[in-house]
Design a protein around this motif. Structure first.
Motif, PDB file in Angstrom:
ATOM      1  N   GLN A  23      47.965  25.313  20.668  1.00 36.26           N
ATOM      2  CA  GLN A  23      48.482  26.613  20.340  1.00 36.26           C
ATOM      3  C   GLN A  23      49.651  26.341  19.319  1.00 36.26           C
ATOM      4  N   ASP A  24      50.427  25.303  19.505  1.00 39.07           N
ATOM      5  CA  ASP A  24      51.631  25.119  18.734  1.00 39.07           C
ATOM      6  C   ASP A  24      51.128  24.226  17.286  1.00 39.07           C
ATOM      7  N   ILE A  25      49.996  24.051  16.973  1.00 39.72           N
ATOM      8  CA  ILE A  25      49.527  23.497  15.783  1.00 39.72           C
ATOM      9  C   ILE A  25      48.748  24.832  15.208  1.00 39.72           C
ATOM     10  N   THR A  26      49.227  25.348  14.124  1.00 38.96           N
ATOM     11  CA  THR A  26      48.682  26.462  13.675  1.00 38.96           C
ATOM     12  C   THR A  26      48.076  26.346  12.013  1.00 38.96           C
ATOM     13  N   ILE A  72      53.994   2.372  20.488  1.00 36.39           N
ATOM     14  CA  ILE A  72      54.839   3.091  19.460  1.00 36.39           C
ATOM     15  C   ILE A  72      53.603   3.885  18.416  1.00 36.39           C
ATOM     16  N   THR A  73      52.537   3.413  18.538  1.00 39.84           N
ATOM     17  CA  THR A  73      51.525   4.086  17.781  1.00 39.84           C
ATOM     18  C   THR A  73      51.474   5.560  17.838  1.00 39.84           C
ATOM     19  N   LEU A  74      51.765   6.020  19.136  1.00 37.83           N
ATOM     20  CA  LEU A  74      51.713   7.330  19.310  1.00 37.83           C
ATOM     21  C   LEU A  74      52.709   8.124  18.717  1.00 37.83           C
ATOM     22  N   VAL A  75      53.903   7.443  18.553  1.00 42.20           N
ATOM     23  CA  VAL A  75      55.043   7.934  17.862  1.00 42.20           C
ATOM     24  C   VAL A  75      54.900   8.043  16.326  1.00 42.20           C
ATOM     25  N   VAL A  76      54.393   6.954  15.755  1.00 41.92           N
ATOM     26  CA  VAL A  76      54.214   6.749  14.531  1.00 41.92           C
ATOM     27  C   VAL A  76      53.104   7.774  14.002  1.00 41.92           C
ATOM     28  N   ASN A  77      52.065   8.029  14.900  1.00 40.06           N
ATOM     29  CA  ASN A  77      51.188   8.995  14.439  1.00 40.06           C
ATOM     30  C   ASN A  77      51.637  10.412  14.546  1.00 40.06           C
ATOM     31  N   ALA A  78      52.265  10.657  15.555  1.00 38.65           N
ATOM     32  CA  ALA A  78      52.934  11.940  15.540  1.00 38.65           C
ATOM     33  C   ALA A  78      54.054  12.231  14.337  1.00 38.65           C
ATOM     34  N   LEU A  79      54.814  11.289  13.934  1.00 38.49           N
ATOM     35  CA  LEU A  79      55.589  11.472  12.577  1.00 38.49           C
ATOM     36  C   LEU A  79      54.614  11.749  11.344  1.00 38.49           C
ATOM     37  N   MET A  80      53.548  10.940  11.360  1.00 39.22           N
ATOM     38  CA  MET A  80      52.552  11.383  10.221  1.00 39.22           C
ATOM     39  C   MET A  80      52.278  12.564  10.396  1.00 39.22           C
ATOM     40  N   LEU A  81      51.820  13.132  11.345  1.00 39.79           N
ATOM     41  CA  LEU A  81      51.580  14.550  11.633  1.00 39.79           C
ATOM     42  C   LEU A  81      52.635  15.619  11.209  1.00 39.79           C
ATOM     43  N   LEU A  82      53.821  15.006  11.615  1.00 41.99           N
ATOM     44  CA  LEU A  82      55.014  16.111  11.177  1.00 41.99           C
ATOM     45  C   LEU A  82      55.230  15.886   9.687  1.00 41.99           C
ATOM     46  N   LEU A  83      55.114  14.813   9.129  1.00 44.83           N
ATOM     47  CA  LEU A  83      55.196  14.690   7.805  1.00 44.83           C
ATOM     48  C   LEU A  83      54.150  15.587   6.901  1.00 44.83           C
ATOM     49  N   ASN A  92      52.584  24.996  -0.004  1.00 46.39           N
ATOM     50  CA  ASN A  92      52.398  26.460   0.367  1.00 46.39           C
ATOM     51  C   ASN A  92      50.972  26.659   1.012  1.00 46.39           C
ATOM     52  N   LEU A  93      50.720  25.392   1.999  1.00 47.23           N
ATOM     53  CA  LEU A  93      49.588  25.578   2.728  1.00 47.23           C
ATOM     54  C   LEU A  93      49.928  25.973   4.040  1.00 47.23           C
ATOM     55  N   SER A  94      49.274  26.877   4.602  1.00 46.53           N
ATOM     56  CA  SER A  94      49.455  27.665   6.033  1.00 46.53           C
ATOM     57  C   SER A  94      49.097  26.663   7.228  1.00 46.53           C
ATOM     58  N   PHE A  95      49.854  25.714   7.224  1.00 44.17           N
ATOM     59  CA  PHE A  95      49.490  24.556   8.356  1.00 44.17           C
ATOM     60  C   PHE A  95      50.838  24.392   8.872  1.00 44.17           C
ATOM     61  N   HIS A  96      51.047  24.317  10.244  1.00 45.00           N
ATOM     62  CA  HIS A  96      52.170  23.847  10.732  1.00 45.00           C
ATOM     63  C   HIS A  96      52.269  23.458  12.296  1.00 45.00           C
ATOM     64  N   VAL A  97      53.008  22.326  12.473  1.00 44.27           N
ATOM     65  CA  VAL A  97      52.886  21.737  13.821  1.00 44.27           C
ATOM     66  C   VAL A  97      54.335  22.193  14.273  1.00 44.27           C
ATOM     67  N   GLU A  98      54.512  22.828  15.355  1.00 45.88           N
ATOM     68  CA  GLU A  98      55.817  22.915  16.008  1.00 45.88           C
ATOM     69  C   GLU A  98      56.221  21.944  17.085  1.00 45.88           C
ATOM     70  N   GLY A  99      57.153  21.244  16.916  1.00 42.94           N
ATOM     71  CA  GLY A  99      57.672  20.213  17.782  1.00 42.94           C
ATOM     72  C   GLY A  99      57.214  18.896  17.598  1.00 42.94           C
ATOM     73  N   PHE A 100      58.093  17.835  18.072  1.00 45.95           N
ATOM     74  CA  PHE A 100      57.625  16.507  18.217  1.00 45.95           C
ATOM     75  C   PHE A 100      56.625  16.339  19.220  1.00 45.95           C
ATOM     76  N   TRP A 101      56.628  16.893  20.641  1.00 48.93           N
ATOM     77  CA  TRP A 101      55.653  16.585  21.520  1.00 48.93           C
ATOM     78  C   TRP A 101      54.311  17.074  21.380  1.00 48.93           C
ATOM     79  N   THR A 102      54.339  18.240  20.598  1.00 39.35           N
ATOM     80  CA  THR A 102      53.222  18.726  20.075  1.00 39.35           C
ATOM     81  C   THR A 102      52.364  17.824  19.052  1.00 39.35           C
ATOM     82  N   ALA A 103      53.230  17.401  18.317  1.00 40.65           N
ATOM     83  CA  ALA A 103      52.502  16.262  17.277  1.00 40.65           C
ATOM     84  C   ALA A 103      52.250  15.090  17.863  1.00 40.65           C
ATOM     85  N   VAL A 104      52.814  14.457  19.184  1.00 36.67           N
ATOM     86  CA  VAL A 104      52.348  13.405  19.893  1.00 36.67           C
ATOM     87  C   VAL A 104      50.869  13.662  20.604  1.00 36.67           C
TER      88      VAL A 104
END
Length: 125
Positions: A23-26, A72-83, A92-104
């Motif tokens: 729910q935190d990836i919208t 550490i691949t999990l952290v790198v993948n999360a950072l790529m998703l946050l980026l 202006n694309l309506s895509f958002h990831v809320e928080g680091f753990w959601t990104a992981v």
């Protein structure tokens, strides 16, 4: 060219599954067509981030890959998703990831689903 289209569709499908499960990836939009277009554009951004940035990050964090036996691949993948989320906001694309753990968790879901889709989908040029 076909390989690029297949990988983009696999990324879009994997992102869609992560959006559906977490729910935190919208992803928002007025209509289904706009949501699909936004999802494909976000998949293109995600693919570019993974193609351009991820190898550099992996090279710079090589000692951590060895030390953590690849976790550490999990952290790198999360950072790529946050980026990707940040870049989507800049475009202006309506895509958002809320928080680091959601990104992981999202990165883990996206990795598994895109792997499965790349196994099933054809891989030819």
């Amino acid at each position: 060219m076909m390989n690029f289209v297949v990988k983009t569709l696999a990324n879009a499908g994997a992102l869609g599954v992560a959006i559906w499960l977490l729910q935190d990836i919208t992803l928002t939009g007025e209509s289904t067509g706009k949501k699909v277009l936004t999802l494909i554009l976000v998949a293109l951004v995600f693919g570019l981030v993974n193609f351009l940035v991820k190898p550099v990050v992996k090279l710079l964090t090589l000692p951590l890959f060895i030390l953590t036996l690849g976790l550490i691949t999990l952290v790198v993948n999360a950072l790529m998703l946050l980026l990707t989320s940040w870049l989507a906001e800049q475009f202006n694309l309506s895509f958002h990831v809320e928080g680091f753990w959601t990104a992981v968790l999202g990165g883990l879901i996206i990795s598994v689903v895109s792997w499965a889709l790349n196994v099933v989908l054809p891989d030819s040029d």
